[in-house]
Scaffold this motif. Structure first.
Motif, PDB file in Angstrom:
ATOM      1  N   LEU A  19       0.828  -1.203   0.000  1.00  0.00           N
ATOM      2  CA  LEU A  19       0.000   0.000   0.000  1.00  0.00           C
ATOM      3  C   LEU A  19       0.864   1.254   0.000  1.00  0.00           C
ATOM      4  N   ALA A  20       2.106   1.099   0.495  1.00  0.00           N
ATOM      5  CA  ALA A  20       3.036   2.224   0.578  1.00  0.00           C
ATOM      6  C   ALA A  20       3.917   2.335  -0.655  1.00  0.00           C
ATOM      7  N   ALA A  21       3.636   1.546  -1.673  1.00  0.00           N
ATOM      8  CA  ALA A  21       4.411   1.565  -2.914  1.00  0.00           C
ATOM      9  C   ALA A  21       5.884   1.309  -2.633  1.00  0.00           C
ATOM     10  N   ASP A  22       6.767   2.233  -3.023  1.00  0.00           N
ATOM     11  CA  ASP A  22       8.210   2.004  -2.938  1.00  0.00           C
ATOM     12  C   ASP A  22       8.743   1.972  -1.512  1.00  0.00           C
ATOM     13  N   ALA A  23       7.989   2.494  -0.567  1.00  0.00           N
ATOM     14  CA  ALA A  23       8.490   2.564   0.810  1.00  0.00           C
ATOM     15  C   ALA A  23       8.809   1.188   1.369  1.00  0.00           C
ATOM     16  N   ALA A  24       8.066   0.180   0.974  1.00  0.00           N
ATOM     17  CA  ALA A  24       8.310  -1.165   1.493  1.00  0.00           C
ATOM     18  C   ALA A  24       9.690  -1.662   1.083  1.00  0.00           C
ATOM     19  N   TYR A  25      10.134  -1.327  -0.122  1.00  0.00           N
ATOM     20  CA  TYR A  25      11.445  -1.774  -0.586  1.00  0.00           C
ATOM     21  C   TYR A  25      12.570  -1.066   0.157  1.00  0.00           C
ATOM     22  N   VAL A  26      12.448   0.228   0.325  1.00  0.00           N
ATOM     23  CA  VAL A  26      13.565   1.000   0.877  1.00  0.00           C
ATOM     24  C   VAL A  26      13.561   1.059   2.391  1.00  0.00           C
ATOM     25  N   VAL A  27      12.446   0.696   3.036  1.00  0.00           N
ATOM     26  CA  VAL A  27      12.381   0.717   4.503  1.00  0.00           C
ATOM     27  C   VAL A  27      12.394  -0.697   5.068  1.00  0.00           C
ATOM     28  N   LEU A  28      11.442  -1.516   4.641  1.00  0.00           N
ATOM     29  CA  LEU A  28      11.263  -2.823   5.266  1.00  0.00           C
ATOM     30  C   LEU A  28      12.382  -3.799   4.926  1.00  0.00           C
ATOM     31  N   VAL A  29      12.786  -3.873   3.658  1.00  0.00           N
ATOM     32  CA  VAL A  29      13.742  -4.900   3.242  1.00  0.00           C
ATOM     33  C   VAL A  29      15.072  -4.783   3.989  1.00  0.00           C
ATOM     34  N   PRO A  30      15.708  -3.608   4.034  1.00  0.00           N
ATOM     35  CA  PRO A  30      16.956  -3.533   4.817  1.00  0.00           C
ATOM     36  C   PRO A  30      16.720  -3.708   6.309  1.00  0.00           C
ATOM     37  N   LEU A  31      15.574  -3.232   6.805  1.00  0.00           N
ATOM     38  CA  LEU A  31      15.272  -3.381   8.232  1.00  0.00           C
ATOM     39  C   LEU A  31      15.131  -4.849   8.605  1.00  0.00           C
ATOM     40  N   ALA A  32      14.572  -5.657   7.708  1.00  0.00           N
ATOM     41  CA  ALA A  32      14.405  -7.083   7.991  1.00  0.00           C
ATOM     42  C   ALA A  32      15.750  -7.758   8.208  1.00  0.00           C
ATOM     43  N   GLY A  33      16.767  -7.354   7.442  1.00  0.00           N
ATOM     44  CA  GLY A  33      18.102  -7.909   7.662  1.00  0.00           C
ATOM     45  C   GLY A  33      18.631  -7.572   9.043  1.00  0.00           C
ATOM     46  N   ILE A  34      18.410  -6.342   9.484  1.00  0.00           N
ATOM     47  CA  ILE A  34      18.872  -5.917  10.804  1.00  0.00           C
ATOM     48  C   ILE A  34      18.152  -6.678  11.909  1.00  0.00           C
ATOM     49  N   VAL A  35      16.830  -6.826  11.747  1.00  0.00           N
ATOM     50  CA  VAL A  35      16.034  -7.512  12.763  1.00  0.00           C
ATOM     51  C   VAL A  35      16.427  -8.984  12.855  1.00  0.00           C
ATOM     52  N   PHE A  36      16.612  -9.644  11.721  1.00  0.00           N
ATOM     53  CA  PHE A  36      17.037 -11.043  11.738  1.00  0.00           C
ATOM     54  C   PHE A  36      18.406 -11.181  12.398  1.00  0.00           C
ATOM     55  N   HIS A  37      19.311 -10.263  12.108  1.00  0.00           N
ATOM     56  CA  HIS A  37      20.647 -10.314  12.720  1.00  0.00           C
ATOM     57  C   HIS A  37      20.551 -10.163  14.229  1.00  0.00           C
ATOM     58  N   ALA A  38      19.718  -9.243  14.684  1.00  0.00           N
ATOM     59  CA  ALA A  38      19.552  -9.035  16.125  1.00  0.00           C
ATOM     60  C   ALA A  38      18.947 -10.262  16.803  1.00  0.00           C
ATOM     61  N   ALA A  39      18.156 -11.045  16.038  1.00  0.00           N
ATOM     62  CA  ALA A  39      17.544 -12.254  16.590  1.00  0.00           C
ATOM     63  C   ALA A  39      18.460 -13.466  16.488  1.00  0.00           C
ATOM     64  N   GLY A  40      19.696 -13.260  16.031  1.00  0.00           N
ATOM     65  CA  GLY A  40      20.646 -14.357  15.912  1.00  0.00           C
ATOM     66  C   GLY A  40      20.449 -15.192  14.664  1.00  0.00           C
ATOM     67  N   ARG A  41      19.763 -14.640  13.680  1.00  0.00           N
ATOM     68  CA  ARG A  41      19.504 -15.356  12.441  1.00  0.00           C
ATOM     69  C   ARG A  41      20.264 -14.702  11.296  1.00  0.00           C
TER      70      ARG A  41
END
Length: 528
Positions: A144-166
């Motif tokens: 629904l946010a168009a391009d925002a999902a690519y530039v916000v969520l995708v890199p953030l997911a890498g950070i969150v997974f790293h913080a969770a030990g994944r």
């Protein structure tokens, strides 16, 4: 925006896809070449006297179906129509108005920070045991946010997974699969629905005359896609991709982010903004409910037939989404400090229109391609003859729609733009399927399944290089082939599950959305 690093030429099928796709012109010029080809084809068809019987119109003199003959686009009438009606052809292109209105509101929601903050807050609070499906779900809703999902969520997911030990790349892959592979899946209609159904509306009108698209016509279907795709992405990430990646090795990292802390709480201003945005959404929903069921029922046509009573409500949804995004973004921005006064609001709306500059150019040439296709009568002739051919084969409806899914998925490897592909396919596919008793909404739904599934494996997808950069921050030797190989299981899983969903939906004859069904009554006319 980061740029992709130089990669060695790819071999095999991915390399061929990349080379063929890169050889194609920009979609704007692709449509220009298609228009030239259409002109030539219309001349040949006119000389060969191609014709068909109109499916809905009767010749009063003979009492039989009116004969429609192919018309050269170089005829005097069509040349005059091209130059005289050019402004009308462009401005009356249905997707244009739909997209511009919705984006006026969505641009405020994006620029105020509402979309980005909502995604950050949602992912940050995800239970670690449910991290993968939560990231995928936010990715799909984030469309629904168009391009925002690519530039916000995708890199953030890498950070969150790293913080969770994944492994961080597994998080990026899951987010990319949800955002791009699940491009059409969502819990609510949005910008994409306005865009695609505008094209569908124009395609129907080339043959059947006036038609009003219902942008909620795929609502139930795309919501079902969301829940079908979630376990697929979850399984592929946790059982296939992450074991293949192995344990994360910091020594292989490129410029992995070290200062970002995904556990950092949202600021009080951001929290307040999200609460006010939620209240604004509820207020808009309450207002539309009042307009629909309150005194006078302005969004219900009480005098219409039962199946048409809600037509004003469906037509109002474009304005409804505009107001919802606008007020939610304004409420958030005011509380978070992104919007100081009304001038900031106007500036954000203007910025949204600036982002649509390329789309306006594409819409100009696409509008003329669709219009000229109708002027030549080739759309009707191909639809009628194609429907007769397919009808003679006796294929069940589910097989026809499965074929559309596969064709859309294949074409998506070479032409990334969802609107460009649908503007190319819809003028023939939509009327042809209608003549076989399949609704415009079902044709659009089948196209959407195929369009999203292969987004994540083609190097021609506009965000593919950016996703590669995000992966290389955590694993420096992660190349283009590595990304394509990582995303291939997602693509196959989404394609197969989407196909099964489409087939099952048709066989069960489930409603696609409010007022939208799989099947319609075939237009009937007296044949000679």
């Amino acid at each position: 925006m980061p740029q992709a690093s130089s990669q060695p030429p790819q071999k095999g099928i991915l390399g061929r896809i990349e080379r063929v796709g890169n050889a194609l012109p920009d979609p704007v010029f692709l449509f220009l070449w298609l228009i030239l080809g259409l002109v030539v084809l219309s001349i040949v068809a006119s000389l060969a006297q191609w014709q068909a019987f109109h499916p809905t119109e009767i010749d009063e003199a003979t009492g039989t179906s009116r004969v429609i003959a192919a018309t050269s686009l170089l005829s005097g009438d069509n040349i005059r129509r091209l130059w005289v009606d050019m402004p009308v052809t462009f401005t009356h292109f249905h997707p244009l108005g739909y997209v511009l209105v919705v984006m006026l509101g969505a641009g405020v929601a994006e620029r105020s920070g509402l979309f980005g903050t909502a995604m950050r807050g949602a992912v940050r609070h995800a239970p670690k045991a449910l991290l993968t499906p939560f990231v995928a779900l936010v990715g799909m809703i984030g469309n629904l946010a168009a391009d925002a999902a690519y530039v916000v969520l995708v890199p953030l997911a890498g950070i969150v997974f790293h913080a969770a030990g994944r492994h961080p790349v597994a998080g990026i892959a899951a987010a990319f699969a949800g955002t791009s592979g699940g491009f059409s899946a969502n819990l609510l209609p949005g910008q994409l629905d306005a865009l695609l159904f505008g094209i569908t509306e124009a395609a129907v009108e080339t043959v059947f005359g006036e038609f009003t698209a219902n942008i909620a016509g795929n609502w139930y279907f795309i919501a079902a896609m969301t829940f079908v795709f979630l376990p697929v992405i979850w399984f592929v990430t946790d059982r296939m991709i992450e074991p293949r990646l192995g344990a994360y090795d910091p020594a292989r990292a490129g410029n992995a982010p070290t200062g970002d802390n995904p556990d950092k709480d949202l600021t009080p201003a951001e929290r307040k903004g999200l609460k006010l945005a939620g209240l604004a959404v509820l207020a808009v929903c309450a207002l539309w409910t009042y307009f629909t069921f309150g005194p006078g029922t302005p969004l219900i046509d009480e005098e219409a037939s039962p199946e048409a009573r809600l037509t004003p409500f469906y037509q109002s949804l474009v304005a409804g989404f505009f107001l919802l995004f606008l007020l939610a973004g304004w409420a958030y921005g005011k509380a978070a400090g992104a919007i100081k006064d009304h001038r900031d609001l106007v500036k954000m709306m203007a910025g949204a229109m600036e982002d649509l500059a390329y789309y306006l150019v594409l819409a100009f040439v696409a509008a003329h391609f669709v219009a000229m296709f109708g002027w030549s009568n080739l759309g009707l002739i191909l639809a009628v003859n194609g429907a007769d051919f397919l009808g003679g084969l006796g294929l069940p409806a589910w097989a026809l729609l499965a074929a559309i899914v596969l064709v859309s998925a294949l074409l998506n490897l070479f032409v990334g733009s969802a609107s460009a592909k649908w503007a190319l396919l819809a003028p023939v596919l939509v009327p042809m399927l209608m003549l076989l008793g399949l609704s415009p909404e079902m044709a659009t739904a089948a196209y959407r399944v195929g369009d999203g599934a292969t987004n994540i494996i083609t190097p021609l997808m506009v965000y593919f290089p950016l996703i590669l950069i995000f992966c290389q921050r955590w694993q420096a030797d992660f190349g283009l082939g590595s990304l394509a190989a990582t995303m291939l299981p997602y693509s196959m899983g989404l394609l197969v599950s989407g196909l099964l969903l489409t087939v099952g939906w048709v066989m069960l004859d489930l409603p696609l959305g409010p007022g939208a069904s799989v099947f319609i009554d075939v237009p009937v006319a007296v044949q000679p």
